[in-house]
Design an enzyme around this catalytic site. Structure first.
Site, PDB file in Angstrom:
ATOM      1  N   ASP A  27      -3.243   6.793  -1.063  1.00 52.73           N
ATOM      2  CA  ASP A  27      -3.236   7.190   0.339  1.00 52.73           C
ATOM      3  C   ASP A  27      -2.450   8.472   0.580  1.00 52.73           C
ATOM      4  OD1 ASP A  27      -4.655   4.828   1.181  1.00 52.73           O
ATOM      5  OD2 ASP A  27      -2.811   3.719   0.845  1.00 52.73           O
TER       6      ASP A  27
ATOM      7  N   ASP B 160      -2.877   0.401   5.566  1.00 53.46           N
ATOM      8  CA  ASP B 160      -3.721   0.143   4.410  1.00 53.46           C
ATOM      9  C   ASP B 160      -3.723  -1.372   4.178  1.00 53.46           C
ATOM     10  OD1 ASP B 160      -5.230   0.631   2.083  1.00 53.46           O
ATOM     11  OD2 ASP B 160      -3.420   0.528   0.865  1.00 53.46           O
TER      12      ASP B 160
END
Length: 754
Positions: free
Chosen positions: A637, A438
């Site tokens: 996430d 990420d």
């Protein structure tokens, strides 16, 4: 899965010695009504049980363990289960020393009892002629008496455990040792009462077998304590008392008497008793035992400090925020204990082998006796070989091979600020092809700063900041923090928003000052059919834009910029050098993410992805037969972290409970990703070494004990040598695992030593 009505308990189990014991206890618990799941940890001598309290009770669980031939007790509040369960071996060293000394003397005294004089006898006769002048009957009767007394005193627990196992239809290592020493003693007693030239006595072997077994147990207990040292150290970090300030008066109170909101004074050199925020003073704190960060961290008014961390150089007054089991220290301790108690996939192979091992050995022992009797017609030779087979075939090494390595590795990882969720997560992390990163909070610092506030005509910058801060003040998103921080910096006041709804991967909706307020990315505005104002210039590279609308009319935007973490580019290079395919998936725009990716050295970038898009991309990589790790913040996430073969959460002490991955990195540094992967690889390597050693030991040791060398070399393995080899096998596995205590990551600076 367990329902919400279930409870969990960890019970100390007494009397387990090998994987077979572990299997019997586990089977007994799993067959108990109301038990949802049960796992028995051989290393910590602990059973972790999830049960339905309407069908089972802790006392019923203890009865189930006792019914399998072992014992259990309720855990003492505040005590360490592992330390208590190891207390049964507290006197093993003294008993081992006494029995081994007696065994050595018995071996010496038994020399004149041999039917033939050898070179050793001639040497001893010249050195100690009195020895060969003693009456053989006196020697035999004396040895029998001493052996019986030591069997009762030193070997009592072994025989009781074996008897309990047989009573409940189970066999274990105690069965083999009891059978071997029992047969040897009974035959030797028969040869003493009814002496004959061809009847040898094996009292020395009986004593040495028990002595080496007890010595092995003592060394195992010591090694286990070292393996569990990390979690024990964590449990000792919390002080027992706190300095509470009430009405201007300082009182030293028990930690159990502290309540949320209490003011706590912490002096220099003291450990912080609870999770708290500083209200007076400033200092530097050492959080190395919690996060692995050895460098002292500056803390002042408004900053959070964690229970167990060491206050260095300033007196501070804090307001208690989390107590007892809710502190980060307690959470970390709990996660480490659970991970150490977990079962790695590799362990299943050892479990299957251990479950049938003892019965197979008993068959082999009977076959050994039958073959020797058929070939030699010598009871003494047949008996010696049979006892050697029974004693050398110890399944302890096989049972300890995987959990020993896992326990040490999880403890060492915790010292480095790496929290593995269990053995399965660790094994998956060691075998990856690709890693997905990420952007925000992983590669970047995660604290973007507003570069510009761009209102449309009719609104001011303060108008946008006031209403945006109202909508975003309770959000944990980095952009929300940037907006709120900017509003506070301008001393802007706002009324709280209502009807706040977070739209994952898109933004937030709220009711602000009687308007329907919408804050989010470009995708959210396109989905909501909100037109972008022409007066606002295009976004610059490296900048993240947050749009704002009132009643579905755009009123402006915020531009923010985040910074790459200092070690991100070197970490990405190290990941690529290790053979991993590195990708970046982000919900940010391509314009904002491209410069970050270039600085980090990542070539594969996909921007503008919502949580579902990240999840789909992980699945597509897995469909290409890639084993994928996902690294994210553990909140937005969560779905991708759960789907990945290994999920890695970039966490911090304050949001530890929100982690969603298989591994939590308490150090928010990309270098910690490499450390977690490297330690996992090293641990799996040690597991395999242990299993190979344990398997090779039995594959080679049993045939040798049975007399495989005798036809060619006329060499037999003496029973006491078999006992020494048995003890050595378990200690070797533990010693090999303990090497992980000193494992050092190359990627993390200031890694604290074990």
């Amino acid at each position: 899965m367990a329902s919400s009505a279930t409870e969990s308990i960890s019970l100390p189990v007494i009397g387990m010695t090998c994987a077979s014991c572990q299997h019997h206890v586990e089977s007994a618990l799993q067959s108990t009504a109301g038990v949802v799941s049960a796992h028995v940890d051989l290393m910590a001598n602990r059973a972790s049980i999830v049960f339905d309290p309407s069908e089972a009770s802790p006392q019923r669980l203890i009865e189930s363990i006792r019914s399998s031939g072992y014992d259990a007790v309720l855990p003492h509040p505040g005590g360490s289960v592992a330390e208590k369960s190891e207390s049964s071996y507290g006197k093993a060293e003294a008993k081992a020393a006494a029995t081994l000394i007696a065994g050595g003397i018995a071996m010496l005294l038994a020399m004149p009892l041999g039917s033939e004089m050898g070179p050793v006898d001639h040497f001893l006769m010249g050195l100690m002629p009195w020895l060969y002048q003693l009456q053989p009957d006196y020697i035999r009767w004396g040895l029998m008496t001493v052996t019986w007394l030591l069997m009762v005193w030193a070997g009592r627990d072994i025989y009781i455990a074996a008897a309990r196992g047989l009573q409940h239809g189970s066999t274990n290592m105690n069965t083999l040792v009891s059978l071997g020493t029992g047969v040897a003693f009974l035959y030797s007693a028969y040869a003493t009462i009814f002496p004959a030239p061809d009847r040898q006595v094996y009292f020395d072997a009986v004593l040495l077998i028990i002595g080496f077994l007890l010595l092995g147990k003592a060394l195992e207990a010591r090694a286990k304590r070292r393996a569990l040292a990390a979690v024990h150290a964590l449990s000792r970090l919390r002080p027992a008392t706190a300095r509470r300030i009430a009405g201007g008066v300082e009182t030293v109170v028990s930690l159990e008497d502290v309540r949320i909101g209490d003011k706590i004074l912490v002096l220099p050199g003291e450990r912080i008793p609870v999770d708290a925020s500083i209200v007076e003073g400033q200092t530097s704190v050492d959080e190395s035992m919690l996060t692995g960060e050895a460098t002292p961290l500056a803390r002042g008014i408004g900053d959070r400090v964690l229970a167990g961390s060491l206050n260095y150089d300033g007196a501070i007054t804090c307001k208690a925020e989390s107590l007892g089991e809710d502190t980060v220290l307690a959470q970390i301790t709990r996660m480490v204990e659970q991970a150490q108690s977990s079962r790695a996939p590799t362990e299943r192979l050892a479990d299957r082998a251990s479950s049938i091992f003892v019965p197979v050995v008993l068959v082999l022992a009977c076959a050994t006796f039958a073959v020797w009797m058929t070939v030699t017609h010598s009871v003494s030779m047949a008996l010696a070989s049979t006892v050697s087979v029974l004693v050398i075939a110890c399944p302890c090494a096989m049972g300890l091979a995987v959990p020993a390595a896992l326990t040490v590795a999880v403890g060492r990882a915790a010292q480095l600020g790496l929290l593995y969720k269990g053995g399965e997560a660790l094994e998956r992390l060691s075998n990856l092809n690709a890693i997905v990163l990420d952007k925000t909070g992983t590669l970047t610092i995660g604290r973007p700063v507003l570069q510009a506030v761009r209102p449309v005509k009719g609104y001011s910058e303060d108008d946008l900041l006031r209403m945006a801060a109202a909508a975003e003040e309770r959000s944990n998103h980095p952009l929300a923090h940037a907006v709120v921080d900017a509003a506070r910096a301008r001393s802007i006041k706002w009324e709280p928003a209502s009807e706040v709804v977070v739209i994952p991967g898109r933004g937030v909706a709220a009711r602000v000052e009687d308007y329907n307020c919408l804050l989010g990315n470009e995708a959210l505005f396109q989905e909501s059919a909100i037109r972008f104002p022409d007066s606002i210039p295009p976004v610059r590279p490296g900048v993240t834009r947050l749009w704002m609308a009132l009643d579905y009319q755009s009123i402006g935007c915020f531009d923010a910029r985040d910074s790459l973490r200092p070690d991100a580019s070197s970490a990405v290079a190290a990941l690529r050098n290790s053979g991993l395919r590195v990708l970046m998936l982000t919900g940010d725009s391509a314009a904002a993410s491209a410069p970050i990716a270039n600085q980090a050295g990542i070539g594969e970038v996909e921007a503008g992805l919502d949580p579902a898009g990240k999840l789909a991309r992980i699945r597509s990589l897995q469909q290409q037969r890639l084993r994928v790790a996902m690294v994210g913040d553990g909140i937005n996430d969560a779905a991708a972290l759960a789907q990945a073969d290994a999920g890695i959460s970039m966490g911090s002490g304050s949001d530890l409970a929100q982690e969603a991955g298989d591994v939590v990195l308490l150090r928010a540094q990309p270098a910690a990703i490499i450390a977690a992967i490297d330690l996992a690889k090293a641990t799996v390597g040690v597991m395999r070494q242990n299993l190979m050693w344990a398997a090779a030991y039995n594959v080679i040791g049993i045939p040798l004990a049975a007399g495989a060398l005798y036809p060619v070399f006329h060499v037999l393995i003496n029973p006491w040598i078999a006992a020494a080899a048995m003890a050595l096998s378990s200690v070797s596995v533990l010693a090999n695992s303990l090497r992980l205590r000193s494992w050092q990551p190359h990627s993390l600076p200031d890694a604290p030593a074990s």
